[in-house]
Scaffold this motif. Structure first.
Motif, PDB file in Angstrom:
ATOM      1  N   ALA A  45      -3.587  -4.998   3.617  1.00 14.31           N
ATOM      2  CA  ALA A  45      -4.468  -4.274   4.532  1.00 14.31           C
ATOM      3  C   ALA A  45      -5.735  -3.861   3.801  1.00 14.31           C
ATOM      4  CB  ALA A  45      -3.747  -3.035   5.086  1.00 14.31           C
ATOM      5  N   TYR A  95      -9.997  -3.443   9.059  1.00 14.32           N
ATOM      6  CA  TYR A  95     -10.462  -2.254   9.765  1.00 14.32           C
ATOM      7  C   TYR A  95     -11.794  -1.767   9.190  1.00 14.32           C
ATOM      8  CZ  TYR A  95      -8.198  -0.070   5.677  1.00 14.32           C
ATOM      9  OH  TYR A  95      -7.812   0.252   4.415  1.00 14.32           O
ATOM     10  N   GLN A 109      -6.636  -1.730  15.716  1.00 13.39           N
ATOM     11  CA  GLN A 109      -6.084  -0.528  15.099  1.00 13.39           C
ATOM     12  C   GLN A 109      -4.691  -0.221  15.635  1.00 13.39           C
ATOM     13  OE1 GLN A 109      -8.151   0.520  12.857  1.00 13.39           O
ATOM     14  NE2 GLN A 109      -7.059   2.284  12.040  1.00 13.39           N
ATOM     15  N   LEU A 112      -2.210  -2.660  14.043  1.00 11.01           N
ATOM     16  CA  LEU A 112      -1.973  -2.285  12.651  1.00 11.01           C
ATOM     17  C   LEU A 112      -1.070  -1.062  12.573  1.00 11.01           C
ATOM     18  CD1 LEU A 112      -4.606  -2.257   9.824  1.00 11.01           C
ATOM     19  CD2 LEU A 112      -3.100  -0.303  10.125  1.00 11.01           C
ATOM     20  N   GLY A 113      -1.376  -0.051  13.388  1.00 14.60           N
ATOM     21  CA  GLY A 113      -0.595   1.183  13.378  1.00 14.60           C
ATOM     22  C   GLY A 113       0.853   0.969  13.780  1.00 14.60           C
ATOM     23  N   LEU A 116       2.789  -0.765  10.879  1.00 18.18           N
ATOM     24  CA  LEU A 116       3.075   0.128   9.764  1.00 18.18           C
ATOM     25  C   LEU A 116       4.169   1.130  10.094  1.00 18.18           C
ATOM     26  CD1 LEU A 116      -0.567   0.852   8.530  1.00 18.18           C
ATOM     27  CD2 LEU A 116       1.131  -0.605   7.411  1.00 18.18           C
ATOM     28  N   VAL A 127      -3.205  -2.583  -0.636  1.00 20.71           N
ATOM     29  CA  VAL A 127      -4.437  -2.073  -0.021  1.00 20.71           C
ATOM     30  C   VAL A 127      -5.621  -2.589  -0.829  1.00 20.71           C
ATOM     31  CG1 VAL A 127      -5.750  -0.030   0.639  1.00 20.71           C
ATOM     32  CG2 VAL A 127      -3.250  -0.007   0.791  1.00 20.71           C
ATOM     33  N   LEU A 138     -10.651   5.680   5.845  1.00 14.29           N
ATOM     34  CA  LEU A 138      -9.530   4.903   6.374  1.00 14.29           C
ATOM     35  C   LEU A 138      -8.632   4.386   5.259  1.00 14.29           C
ATOM     36  CD1 LEU A 138     -11.289   2.903   9.246  1.00 14.29           C
ATOM     37  CD2 LEU A 138      -9.688   4.815   9.479  1.00 14.29           C
ATOM     38  N   ASP A 139      -9.219   4.050   4.113  1.00 14.83           N
ATOM     39  CA  ASP A 139      -8.418   3.612   2.960  1.00 14.83           C
ATOM     40  C   ASP A 139      -7.488   4.731   2.520  1.00 14.83           C
ATOM     41  OD1 ASP A 139      -9.874   1.182   2.849  1.00 14.83           O
ATOM     42  OD2 ASP A 139     -11.406   2.115   1.601  1.00 14.83           O
ATOM     43  N   ASP A 141      -6.541   7.393   4.197  1.00 16.83           N
ATOM     44  CA  ASP A 141      -5.552   7.702   5.233  1.00 16.83           C
ATOM     45  C   ASP A 141      -4.363   6.753   5.130  1.00 16.83           C
ATOM     46  OD1 ASP A 141      -7.151   9.712   6.192  1.00 16.83           O
ATOM     47  OD2 ASP A 141      -7.922   8.570   7.899  1.00 16.83           O
ATOM     48  N   LEU A 142      -4.646   5.471   4.919  1.00 18.13           N
ATOM     49  CA  LEU A 142      -3.593   4.467   4.831  1.00 18.13           C
ATOM     50  C   LEU A 142      -2.706   4.701   3.613  1.00 18.13           C
ATOM     51  CD1 LEU A 142      -2.358   1.868   5.935  1.00 18.13           C
ATOM     52  CD2 LEU A 142      -4.075   0.584   4.645  1.00 18.13           C
ATOM     53  N   TRP A 145      -0.564   7.777   4.103  1.00 16.47           N
ATOM     54  CA  TRP A 145       0.550   7.488   5.008  1.00 16.47           C
ATOM     55  C   TRP A 145       1.668   6.785   4.242  1.00 16.47           C
ATOM     56  CZ3 TRP A 145       2.730   2.766   5.902  1.00 16.47           C
ATOM     57  CH2 TRP A 145       3.756   2.747   6.857  1.00 16.47           C
TER      58      TRP A 145
END
Length: 222
Positions: A45, A95, A109, A112-113, A116, A127, A138-139, A141-142, A145
């Motif tokens: 991602a 993204y 999005q 992708l969500g 995951l 990543v 966004l990086d 956040d990923l 998570w």
């Protein structure tokens, strides 16, 4: 009479994982069209301009496994590549950067969500971030998570050939320090598809993740 002994044994397959064996399987608009949720998957991602397709081609030592476009953001579907039995690489929609309609971005999005959050066979996340502009919102956040989900992360700082070796090393240390507070299984390294910088070590990490599919758990019957 011998007492019953409860024990569990892990039997490791002698087969070795080779990313070069990766073959395209399917492109899916959402998780409902993906292969059965079994085995081990490692997902890739990143922002649409992070060089995700180039990295996949470099790691698998194939020139056109993943399609490379001059226009970032062309990965609109979830692409599946079979490496071995119950071993898959997953190319997730990019993204952030792509110059596409807002509704299309929302669709990507969502796909992708869902992947995951719901895909049980996901066991590792790669990543990809441009080393010159890492850890955008966004990086981060990923990665956060993944940390919360106890999912190991390999952060590849791509396009490291754009910087001097000293500057690239400094950026890697900076990102490591920034992510250390998460106290999670996160490895960070410089990567270049052009010069193959970091290719061998990244390949080994991904292969180690995929090798979990070769572990057979057996429990003797009573």
């Amino acid at each position: 009479m011998w007492p019953y002994l409860c024990f569990r044994k892990l039997i490791l397959s002698t087969s070795v994982v080779h990313l070069s064996k990766a073959t395209f399987t399917i492109s899916a608009p959402d998780i409902r069209r993906l292969p059965e949720d079994t085995g081990i998957e490692v997902a890739f991602a990143g922002r649409s301009n992070a060089g995700k397709s180039s990295a996949l081609n470099t790691l698998t030592n194939q020139k056109s496994l993943a399609r490379i476009s001059k226009t970032p953001g062309r990965t609109q579907l979830i692409n599946v590549f079979e490496v071995g039995e119950n071993q898959r690489l997953i190319d997730l929609p990019g993204y952030g950067f792509a110059k596409v309609p807002l509704e299309m971005k929302k669709k990507w999005q969502k796909a992708l969500g869902e992947y995951l959050e719901k895909r049980k066979s996901l066991k590792g996340l790669v990543v990809l971030m441009d080393i010159r502009h890492p850890l955008k919102d966004l990086d981060r956040d990923l990665i956060e998570w993944a940390a919360d989900s106890k999912l190991p992360v390999l952060a590849l700082l791509t396009k490291s050939d754009k910087l001097s070796s000293g500057k690239a090393s400094a950026e890697v240390l900076k990102v490591k320090k920034n992510l250390s507070a998460l106290n999670a299984d996160i490895r960070v390294q410089a990567f270049s598809s052009l010069k193959r910088t970091g290719c061998d070590s990244a390949n080994q990490i991904i292969c180690d993740w995929l090798a979990q599919a070769n572990k057979i758990e057996s429990t003797p019957e009573n």
